[in-house]
Design an enzyme around this catalytic site. Structure first.
Site, PDB file in Angstrom:
ATOM      1  N   GLU A 155      26.827  17.205  -5.591  1.00 37.52           N
ATOM      2  CA  GLU A 155      25.515  17.718  -6.032  1.00 37.52           C
ATOM      3  C   GLU A 155      24.314  16.881  -5.586  1.00 37.52           C
ATOM      4  O   GLU A 155      23.487  16.487  -6.412  1.00 37.52           O
ATOM      5  CB  GLU A 155      25.507  17.863  -7.556  1.00 37.52           C
ATOM      6  CG  GLU A 155      26.611  18.774  -8.058  1.00 37.52           C
ATOM      7  CD  GLU A 155      26.662  18.904  -9.579  1.00 37.52           C
ATOM      8  OE1 GLU A 155      25.946  18.173 -10.268  1.00 37.52           O
ATOM      9  OE2 GLU A 155      27.432  19.737 -10.062  1.00 37.52           O
ATOM     10  N   GLU A 265      35.743  24.594  -8.253  1.00 34.30           N
ATOM     11  CA  GLU A 265      35.533  24.606  -9.720  1.00 34.30           C
ATOM     12  C   GLU A 265      35.340  26.041 -10.200  1.00 34.30           C
ATOM     13  O   GLU A 265      34.403  26.351 -10.937  1.00 34.30           O
ATOM     14  CB  GLU A 265      34.310  23.742 -10.083  1.00 34.30           C
ATOM     15  CG  GLU A 265      34.403  22.315  -9.581  1.00 34.30           C
ATOM     16  CD  GLU A 265      33.252  21.433 -10.030  1.00 34.30           C
ATOM     17  OE1 GLU A 265      32.527  21.785 -10.975  1.00 34.30           O
ATOM     18  OE2 GLU A 265      33.087  20.351  -9.426  1.00 34.30           O
TER      19      GLU A 265
HETATM   20  C1  GLA Z   1      29.939  19.963 -12.300  1.00 34.08           C
HETATM   21  C2  GLA Z   1      30.863  18.813 -11.974  1.00 34.08           C
HETATM   22  C3  GLA Z   1      32.153  18.916 -12.721  1.00 34.08           C
HETATM   23  C4  GLA Z   1      31.941  19.282 -14.160  1.00 34.08           C
HETATM   24  C5  GLA Z   1      31.120  20.525 -14.262  1.00 34.08           C
HETATM   25  C6  GLA Z   1      30.892  20.906 -15.698  1.00 34.08           C
HETATM   26  O1  GLA Z   1      30.271  21.125 -11.689  1.00 34.08           O
HETATM   27  O2  GLA Z   1      31.153  18.715 -10.614  1.00 34.08           O
HETATM   28  O3  GLA Z   1      32.799  17.680 -12.652  1.00 34.08           O
HETATM   29  O4  GLA Z   1      31.319  18.219 -14.839  1.00 34.08           O
HETATM   30  O5  GLA Z   1      29.875  20.258 -13.665  1.00 34.08           O
HETATM   31  O6  GLA Z   1      31.975  20.623 -16.494  1.00 34.08           O
END
Ligand code: GLA
Length: 367
Positions: A155, A265
């Protein structure tokens, strides 16, 4: 008599329902060699029934939190590996691989990490030396054959267009007085990572056209400088506004740069997938909501679209990971509205497969 009959029917129904999760095939058995299929876990997920589900459906895992810098690095500067080690031991015992998550992320930088004991900001050189020690320790600590890739930087891009394509509020950006920390992190990771471990840039909303553009600008620039990036992690915290075209475009753009694509994710909120500043205020649904048949139908369709698209692009995608195992443990419960449960995964809060599970199964098994 009537009453006995009623109880018998209930018992049969309950039994059938309880067995559904035992009777279904494993995700990994029908996804086969398309891509690795994984799930984010904590040490608590790896107990009892849920441990069995993890083994049955997945061939990789990501530590939801246990491998993040703020989980490992203690206030006195020592490293605590216990939770991460439990997950790694489970992976080893069950022949599974892991995604490493993550080495540099503004959201998991320990409090005071960028300051000295008096609270003064460390210089860029001091930050580099300190975190190089950490990255080295990480690669020395875990067994070499378990973790197949690492989210080196998480990020780093801005959410909204501005003067910079980068998230300038990040303590990393500030310590380096610019985005060079990204290049530094990848080069440092390459220095210590075992051979063959893929180095990944991971971020959310990469299907958003403007953020996709920012990601491609950054990645192109880094690849031109010879920065060792092997792939992109599309986090995929999605909602039903994400279309097949958006997913396809992102996959095509990243693989045209010669990068491996991973979905890192995946979850599908029933609400809005807003991140970043003001997220709670921008939510349209603000109260607790039951999971209705309409929501289940819409979610199943959306999941089918997602997996049809991923299946079609299996040659460009090496790994797909769900962010948590069941609706019970999803991070989206209470996010961003307190007291509001979400229903974003393929398994419900009782561990049972949802309509979305069967929709995904059909993508891989129906001719
Ligand atoms: C981001 C992070 C993850 C997690 C999510 C929310 O996407 O990369 O590690 O913390 O937020 O749980």
């Amino acid at each position: 008599m009537k009453r006995i009959f009623f109880f018998a029917i209930c018992a049969v129904a309950l039994c059938a329902c309880n067995n559904a999760k035992d009777e279904i095939p494993g995700l990994k058995d029908f996804i086969k060699d398309d891509f690795k299929i994984g799930v984010a876990v904590s040490p608590y997920t790896l107990q009892g029934e849920q441990a069995e589900m993890v083994k049955k459906h997945f061939n990789t895992m990501t530590a939801e939190n246990a491998m993040k810098p703020a989980s490992i690095i203690q206030p006195d500067g020592s490293y605590k590996w216990d939770d991460a080690d439990k997950i790694v031991a489970f992976a080893q015992a069950n022949g599974m691989k892991m995604r490493g998550h993550t080495l540099v992320w503004h959201g998991s930088t320990p409090r005071g990490y960028m300051n000295d004991a008096e609270g003064n900001p460390l210089t860029k050189e001091q930050v580099m030396a300190k975190h190089e020690n950490y990255i080295k320790a990480v690669f020395e600590h875990y067994p070499k054959d378990v973790i197949f890739c690492w989210d080196v930087v998480n990020e780093a891009l801005a959410d909204t267009p501005g003067e910079s394509i980068y998230r300038t509020r990040s303590p990393w950006y500030q310590a380096f007085d610019g985005p060079e920390f990204i290049e530094w992190a990848f080069r440092t990771a390459r220095k210590y990572a075992p051979e063959g471990v893929e180095l990944i840039y991971n971020d959310y909303n990469l299907v958003d056209p403007a953020k996709l553009e920012r990601a491609c600008t950054m990645l192109k620039d880094m690849l031109a400088k010879g920065v060792p990036i092997d792939g992109v992690g599309m986090q995929a915290h999605w909602d039903n506004s994400v279309t097949e075209e958006m997913i396809q475009t992102a996959i095509d753009r990243f693989s045209a740069l010669g990068l491996d694509v991973q979905i890192t994710e995946l979850d599908l909120t029933c609400f809005n997938n807003y991140h970043g500043p003001g997220a709670a205020e921008r939510q349209q649904v603000r109260q607790a909501v039951h999971y209705t048949k309409e929501m289940a139908d819409a979610q199943a369709e959306e999941y089918a679209m997602i997996f049809r698209t991923l299946h079609k692009n299996a040659d460009k995608i090496s790994s797909v990971t769900f962010w948590c195992l069941t609706d019970r443990t999803s991070w989206l419960n209470n996010f961003t509205i307190r007291g509001r449960l979400d229903y974003p995964l393929l398994f419900d809060a009782q561990d049972q497969p949802k309509k979305a599970f069967f929709a995904v199964k059909d993508v891989f098994t129906k001719k």
